[in-house]
Design a protein around this motif. Structure first.
Motif, PDB file in Angstrom:
ATOM      1  N   THR A  44      46.531  24.848  40.439  1.00  0.00           N
ATOM      2  CA  THR A  44      45.709  25.016  39.245  1.00  0.00           C
ATOM      3  C   THR A  44      45.622  26.482  38.848  1.00  0.00           C
ATOM      4  OG1 THR A  44      44.363  23.117  39.881  1.00  0.00           O
ATOM      5  CG2 THR A  44      43.431  24.609  38.237  1.00  0.00           C
ATOM      6  N   ARG A  45      45.940  26.765  37.606  1.00  0.00           N
ATOM      7  CA  ARG A  45      45.759  28.111  37.062  1.00  0.00           C
ATOM      8  C   ARG A  45      44.371  28.214  36.462  1.00  0.00           C
ATOM      9  NH1 ARG A  45      51.414  28.879  33.670  1.00  0.00           N
ATOM     10  NH2 ARG A  45      52.818  28.489  35.438  1.00  0.00           N
ATOM     11  N   LYS A  46      43.740  29.349  36.678  1.00  0.00           N
ATOM     12  CA  LYS A  46      42.411  29.602  36.116  1.00  0.00           C
ATOM     13  C   LYS A  46      42.511  30.695  35.067  1.00  0.00           C
ATOM     14  CE  LYS A  46      40.122  26.704  38.621  1.00  0.00           C
ATOM     15  NZ  LYS A  46      39.280  25.658  38.073  1.00  0.00           N
ATOM     16  N   GLN A  47      41.730  30.523  33.988  1.00  0.00           N
ATOM     17  CA  GLN A  47      41.740  31.514  32.916  1.00  0.00           C
ATOM     18  C   GLN A  47      40.711  32.592  33.211  1.00  0.00           C
ATOM     19  OE1 GLN A  47      40.954  30.032  28.958  1.00  0.00           O
ATOM     20  NE2 GLN A  47      42.138  31.703  28.057  1.00  0.00           N
ATOM     21  N   VAL A  48      41.191  33.817  33.299  1.00  0.00           N
ATOM     22  CA  VAL A  48      40.294  34.938  33.561  1.00  0.00           C
ATOM     23  C   VAL A  48      39.767  35.481  32.237  1.00  0.00           C
ATOM     24  CG1 VAL A  48      42.149  36.658  33.601  1.00  0.00           C
ATOM     25  CG2 VAL A  48      40.054  37.107  34.852  1.00  0.00           C
ATOM     26  N   THR A  49      38.504  35.868  32.235  1.00  0.00           N
ATOM     27  CA  THR A  49      37.938  36.577  31.090  1.00  0.00           C
ATOM     28  C   THR A  49      37.704  38.012  31.539  1.00  0.00           C
ATOM     29  OG1 THR A  49      35.676  35.909  31.645  1.00  0.00           O
ATOM     30  CG2 THR A  49      36.873  34.530  30.081  1.00  0.00           C
ATOM     31  N   TRP A  50      37.948  38.915  30.629  1.00  0.00           N
ATOM     32  CA  TRP A  50      37.963  40.334  30.964  1.00  0.00           C
ATOM     33  C   TRP A  50      36.926  41.122  30.190  1.00  0.00           C
ATOM     34  CZ3 TRP A  50      41.285  41.510  34.786  1.00  0.00           C
ATOM     35  CH2 TRP A  50      42.439  40.741  34.947  1.00  0.00           C
ATOM     36  N   ALA A  51      36.428  42.170  30.822  1.00  0.00           N
ATOM     37  CA  ALA A  51      35.713  43.215  30.107  1.00  0.00           C
ATOM     38  C   ALA A  51      36.779  44.102  29.463  1.00  0.00           C
ATOM     39  CB  ALA A  51      34.856  44.020  31.080  1.00  0.00           C
ATOM     40  N   SER A  52      36.416  44.852  28.462  1.00  0.00           N
ATOM     41  CA  SER A  52      37.362  45.783  27.844  1.00  0.00           C
ATOM     42  C   SER A  52      37.791  46.839  28.849  1.00  0.00           C
ATOM     43  CB  SER A  52      36.719  46.473  26.643  1.00  0.00           C
ATOM     44  OG  SER A  52      36.462  45.526  25.632  1.00  0.00           O
ATOM     45  N   ALA A  53      39.044  47.257  28.751  1.00  0.00           N
ATOM     46  CA  ALA A  53      39.556  48.289  29.645  1.00  0.00           C
ATOM     47  C   ALA A  53      38.824  49.597  29.405  1.00  0.00           C
ATOM     48  CB  ALA A  53      41.050  48.472  29.433  1.00  0.00           C
ATOM     49  N   SER A  54      38.627  50.329  30.494  1.00  0.00           N
ATOM     50  CA  SER A  54      37.974  51.628  30.435  1.00  0.00           C
ATOM     51  C   SER A  54      38.495  52.458  31.609  1.00  0.00           C
ATOM     52  CB  SER A  54      36.457  51.456  30.538  1.00  0.00           C
ATOM     53  OG  SER A  54      35.811  52.705  30.588  1.00  0.00           O
ATOM     54  N   ALA A  55      38.772  53.712  31.373  1.00  0.00           N
ATOM     55  CA  ALA A  55      39.242  54.614  32.431  1.00  0.00           C
ATOM     56  C   ALA A  55      40.487  54.066  33.130  1.00  0.00           C
ATOM     57  CB  ALA A  55      38.128  54.910  33.432  1.00  0.00           C
ATOM     58  N   ALA A  56      41.379  53.443  32.355  1.00  0.00           N
ATOM     59  CA  ALA A  56      42.656  52.893  32.845  1.00  0.00           C
ATOM     60  C   ALA A  56      42.472  51.761  33.846  1.00  0.00           C
ATOM     61  CB  ALA A  56      43.544  53.997  33.418  1.00  0.00           C
ATOM     62  N   SER A  57      41.381  51.021  33.697  1.00  0.00           N
ATOM     63  CA  SER A  57      41.092  49.883  34.577  1.00  0.00           C
ATOM     64  C   SER A  57      40.488  48.749  33.759  1.00  0.00           C
ATOM     65  CB  SER A  57      40.115  50.327  35.668  1.00  0.00           C
ATOM     66  OG  SER A  57      39.862  49.289  36.575  1.00  0.00           O
ATOM     67  N   LYS A  58      40.767  47.538  34.163  1.00  0.00           N
ATOM     68  CA  LYS A  58      40.256  46.356  33.472  1.00  0.00           C
ATOM     69  C   LYS A  58      39.802  45.372  34.536  1.00  0.00           C
ATOM     70  CE  LYS A  58      41.585  43.253  29.735  1.00  0.00           C
ATOM     71  NZ  LYS A  58      40.609  43.816  28.814  1.00  0.00           N
ATOM     72  N   SER A  59      38.571  44.886  34.458  1.00  0.00           N
ATOM     73  CA  SER A  59      38.015  43.980  35.462  1.00  0.00           C
ATOM     74  C   SER A  59      37.562  42.671  34.848  1.00  0.00           C
ATOM     75  CB  SER A  59      36.812  44.621  36.166  1.00  0.00           C
ATOM     76  OG  SER A  59      37.214  45.773  36.862  1.00  0.00           O
ATOM     77  N   SER A  60      37.644  41.624  35.658  1.00  0.00           N
ATOM     78  CA  SER A  60      37.144  40.315  35.228  1.00  0.00           C
ATOM     79  C   SER A  60      35.647  40.410  34.982  1.00  0.00           C
ATOM     80  CB  SER A  60      37.438  39.262  36.305  1.00  0.00           C
ATOM     81  OG  SER A  60      36.836  39.624  37.536  1.00  0.00           O
ATOM     82  N   ASN A  61      35.145  39.590  34.058  1.00  0.00           N
ATOM     83  CA  ASN A  61      33.705  39.599  33.807  1.00  0.00           C
ATOM     84  C   ASN A  61      33.069  38.230  34.041  1.00  0.00           C
ATOM     85  OD1 ASN A  61      34.462  38.256  31.494  1.00  0.00           O
ATOM     86  ND2 ASN A  61      33.738  39.825  30.074  1.00  0.00           N
ATOM     87  N   ALA A  62      33.762  37.382  34.798  1.00  0.00           N
ATOM     88  CA  ALA A  62      33.213  36.089  35.231  1.00  0.00           C
ATOM     89  C   ALA A  62      33.936  35.689  36.520  1.00  0.00           C
ATOM     90  CB  ALA A  62      33.418  35.020  34.158  1.00  0.00           C
ATOM     91  N   ASP A  63      33.269  34.897  37.340  1.00  0.00           N
ATOM     92  CA  ASP A  63      33.906  34.401  38.565  1.00  0.00           C
ATOM     93  C   ASP A  63      35.125  33.551  38.227  1.00  0.00           C
ATOM     94  OD1 ASP A  63      31.768  35.501  39.962  1.00  0.00           O
ATOM     95  OD2 ASP A  63      30.874  33.569  40.501  1.00  0.00           O
ATOM     96  N   LEU A  64      36.166  33.650  39.052  1.00  0.00           N
ATOM     97  CA  LEU A  64      37.300  32.721  39.014  1.00  0.00           C
ATOM     98  C   LEU A  64      37.094  31.780  40.194  1.00  0.00           C
ATOM     99  CD1 LEU A  64      40.335  35.093  38.396  1.00  0.00           C
ATOM    100  CD2 LEU A  64      39.466  33.373  36.851  1.00  0.00           C
ATOM    101  N   VAL A  65      36.978  30.470  39.930  1.00  0.00           N
ATOM    102  CA  VAL A  65      36.624  29.526  40.986  1.00  0.00           C
ATOM    103  C   VAL A  65      37.617  28.368  41.026  1.00  0.00           C
ATOM    104  CG1 VAL A  65      34.825  27.996  41.875  1.00  0.00           C
ATOM    105  CG2 VAL A  65      34.180  30.092  40.684  1.00  0.00           C
ATOM    106  N   TRP A  66      38.195  28.157  42.190  1.00  0.00           N
ATOM    107  CA  TRP A  66      39.032  26.992  42.458  1.00  0.00           C
ATOM    108  C   TRP A  66      38.228  26.110  43.400  1.00  0.00           C
ATOM    109  CZ3 TRP A  66      40.978  31.801  41.662  1.00  0.00           C
ATOM    110  CH2 TRP A  66      42.093  31.924  40.832  1.00  0.00           C
ATOM    111  N   THR A  67      37.875  24.896  42.963  1.00  0.00           N
ATOM    112  CA  THR A  67      37.104  23.992  43.806  1.00  0.00           C
ATOM    113  C   THR A  67      38.035  22.984  44.461  1.00  0.00           C
ATOM    114  OG1 THR A  67      36.633  22.578  41.903  1.00  0.00           O
ATOM    115  CG2 THR A  67      34.976  24.217  42.469  1.00  0.00           C
ATOM    116  N   SER A  68      37.711  22.646  45.681  1.00  0.00           N
ATOM    117  CA  SER A  68      38.472  21.653  46.440  1.00  0.00           C
ATOM    118  C   SER A  68      39.965  21.970  46.441  1.00  0.00           C
ATOM    119  CB  SER A  68      38.207  20.248  45.889  1.00  0.00           C
ATOM    120  OG  SER A  68      38.693  19.284  46.785  1.00  0.00           O
ATOM    121  N   VAL A  69      40.318  23.161  46.988  1.00  0.00           N
ATOM    122  CA  VAL A  69      41.721  23.589  46.991  1.00  0.00           C
ATOM    123  C   VAL A  69      42.602  22.565  47.689  1.00  0.00           C
ATOM    124  CG1 VAL A  69      41.182  26.043  46.782  1.00  0.00           C
ATOM    125  CG2 VAL A  69      41.487  25.031  49.058  1.00  0.00           C
ATOM    126  N   ALA A  70      43.863  22.530  47.277  1.00  0.00           N
ATOM    127  CA  ALA A  70      44.792  21.474  47.691  1.00  0.00           C
ATOM    128  C   ALA A  70      45.337  21.621  49.103  1.00  0.00           C
ATOM    129  CB  ALA A  70      45.962  21.405  46.708  1.00  0.00           C
TER     130      ALA A  70
END
Length: 121
Positions: A44-70
């Protein structure tokens, strides 16, 4: 001569990368040049949501969660894609994670998934 991006250029590249390739796939080894090698049992691919890049770095702004991994495995890498299935490969990188067992929940906490680029200094 300094090498690397200007901070403004790095931010622009990272914002484009994040918006173009928002789908994250897990791997148990390096994904290779096409992003298809060493795929995790958990597909399963998860869609990441991002904060705007700043200082040459970009970070996710929500948890990425895989439930019941295969499967039971160690996630060591990720790949970025344009779609939840199929799509175009856009890049890959390394993640640090604990081993998971079948049916576990795997989470990359908000702010912990980060893209960076080198800047000229």
């Amino acid at each position: 001569m300094a090498e690397g991006f200007s901070t403004a250029a790095a931010n622009a590249v990272l914002d484009t990368q994040g918006s173009t390739y928002p789908w994250i796939k897990l791997h148990v080894g390096a994904p290779g040049a096409a992003g298809t090698a060493n795929a995790a049992t958990e597909t399963t691919r998860k869609q990441v949501t991002w904060a705007s890049a700043s200082a040459a770095s970009k970070s996710s702004n929500a948890d990425l969660v895989w439930t019941s991994v295969a499967g039971s495995e160690d996630f060591t890498h990720y790949s970025q894609w344009t779609a939840s299935s199929g799509g175009t490969f856009g890049g890959s990188g390394v993640i640090t994670a604990n081993a998971v067992a079948t049916a576990d929940t795997f989470t990359i906490p908000s702010g912990s998934f980060t893209l960076t680029l080198p800047v000229a200094s």
